[in-house]
Design an enzyme around this catalytic site. Structure first.
Site, PDB file in Angstrom:
ATOM      1  N   SER A 150       0.814  -1.209   0.000  1.00  0.00           N
ATOM      2  CA  SER A 150       0.000   0.000   0.000  1.00  0.00           C
ATOM      3  C   SER A 150       0.852   1.265   0.000  1.00  0.00           C
ATOM      4  O   SER A 150       0.364   2.343  -0.315  1.00  0.00           O
ATOM      5  CB  SER A 150      -0.928  -0.001   1.223  1.00  0.00           C
ATOM      6  OG  SER A 150      -0.187   0.172   2.402  1.00  0.00           O
TER       7      SER A 150
ATOM      8  N   LYS B 264       0.561   4.742   6.822  1.00  0.00           N
ATOM      9  CA  LYS B 264       0.039   5.646   5.786  1.00  0.00           C
ATOM     10  C   LYS B 264       0.590   7.050   5.987  1.00  0.00           C
ATOM     11  O   LYS B 264       0.997   7.423   7.087  1.00  0.00           O
ATOM     12  CB  LYS B 264      -1.497   5.726   5.853  1.00  0.00           C
ATOM     13  CG  LYS B 264      -2.217   4.427   5.495  1.00  0.00           C
ATOM     14  CD  LYS B 264      -2.215   4.170   4.010  1.00  0.00           C
ATOM     15  CE  LYS B 264      -3.052   2.932   3.680  1.00  0.00           C
ATOM     16  NZ  LYS B 264      -2.611   1.746   4.435  1.00  0.00           N
TER      17      LYS B 264
END
Lengths: 199, 199
Positions: free
Chosen positions: B119, B157
């Site tokens: 990701s 993230k």
DNA sequence: CTGGAGGAGAACGAATCGAGAACGATCCAC
DNA sequence: GTGGATCGTTCTCGATTCGTTCTCCTCCAG
């Protein structure tokens, strides 16, 4: 892999000779120093040392046995400079050193370069990253190598070697693979580790 | 499982030999040191030490008995487990440690996670990479954080904090940013280093 | 009596080491 | 340059040592 007793003896003898005479002995000379009568037997030991990365390969040259300078500290490697597509390695004025955890290197001689440019960005190698390179002159297809092109410029690319041609593949949609003749590309090492600081 | 007296004796003798000669003895040599007459008997003890993880296995190599070296360095950080988008940190059964060069960490408390999933691939963080996280509960906009979401799952993230909302931005064209309420997101640390081994 | 620790010895395959010969490549004196 | 001596490389062959496995033995505690 550890050395056998005989291999260690050959290495010690080589170091002694280098300290005494400043240059490498011939295989015949080494045989006499070690009490051997066969160059062929000795040659196998030297090949083992080359495989360990302790000695540079002597491709047919006379007195070609050269010791590889090894770093004293176990966890530091020489930081030779910067590498970028399209330019020679930008050598540092004085070779710096950098700490590298054992996990990021191999047991063979390694050095560190700092990457400039984004030609390998899609392989997770960004501008400013440090890459650990194992000193080696051959690579397997698909490995990422530091390669000297036509003796002029050094670049970090994925390598594909086929009969009669060598392709260097960047990892960046904006750049295209380039095909060279095998003699134009000299592998200087293979990527074995990478690290990045964010602060 | 504790060692038997004889096994302890063999281990001590191995350590002594390594300190004296810098390399492993042969089984015959060990037999003489211990007053044994049978290699086969000694071999059983060595096998027991291998099973205990105190000695590296010697797969047929001569002088292959090598002690396992345990590094207790200053440069080690706890390796807590794996982090992936969408799942809690997968904790290791027992906290492992990993060597990290000082350049990759800060002076404040840090720990290490191994990344699973892609990701953050476009930020140069790939599956299998190790990331160094500084233990911290606040972050500046644009920093990459390890964040606990609704107390359930932890993810790596890039963070954007605005009045009334927090956005976690992946670095992968296939994934979309997600917006949360500020109270749903607990920052567990900020990315300060990353490293990857290729071999 | 039973099971485990410890040892002796034989047998086998593999690793190590060396000798020697043959072949090209390299180097050096001329 | 050129030729011959030197040198590195490769190969085969043999000998020895070494790690491994196996069977059989003794001793001793439970």
């Amino acid at each position: 892999m550890p050395l056998t007793p005989r291999q260690q003896q050959v290495l010690d003898c080589l170091r002694q000779h280098a300290a005494d005479f400043g240059r490498a002995p011939t295989l015949d000379g080494l045989c006499r120093l070690l009490g051997l009568r066969s160059r062929g037997s000795l040659h196998k030991h030297v090949q083992a040392l080359i495989a360990e990365g302790l000695v540079e390969p002597l491709n047919g040259r006379h007195r070609g046995i050269h010791l590889v300078t090894q770093s004293t500290d176990e966890n530091t490697l020489p930081l030779l400079g910067k590498i970028a597509a399209g330019r020679p390695i930008e050598a540092l004025p004085q070779p710096d050193t950098i700490e590298i955890p054992p996990r990021l290197r191999t047991s063979r001689p390694c050095y560190v370069l700092q990457v400039t440019g984004d030609s390998m960005a899609e392989a997770g190698i960004l501008d400013g990253d440090f890459v650990v390179i194992e000193r080696r002159e051959t690579a397997r297809n698909g490995e990422i190598v530091a390669a000297l092109i036509r003796g002029e410029e050094t670049t970090l690319k994925r390598i594909i070697q086929e009969p009669g041609q060598v392709t260097l593949v960047p990892a960046n949609r904006g750049l295209l693979p380039v095909v060279y003749a095998p003699e134009e590309v000299a592998i200087q090492g293979v990527l074995v580790g990478q690290m990045r600081a964010y602060h």
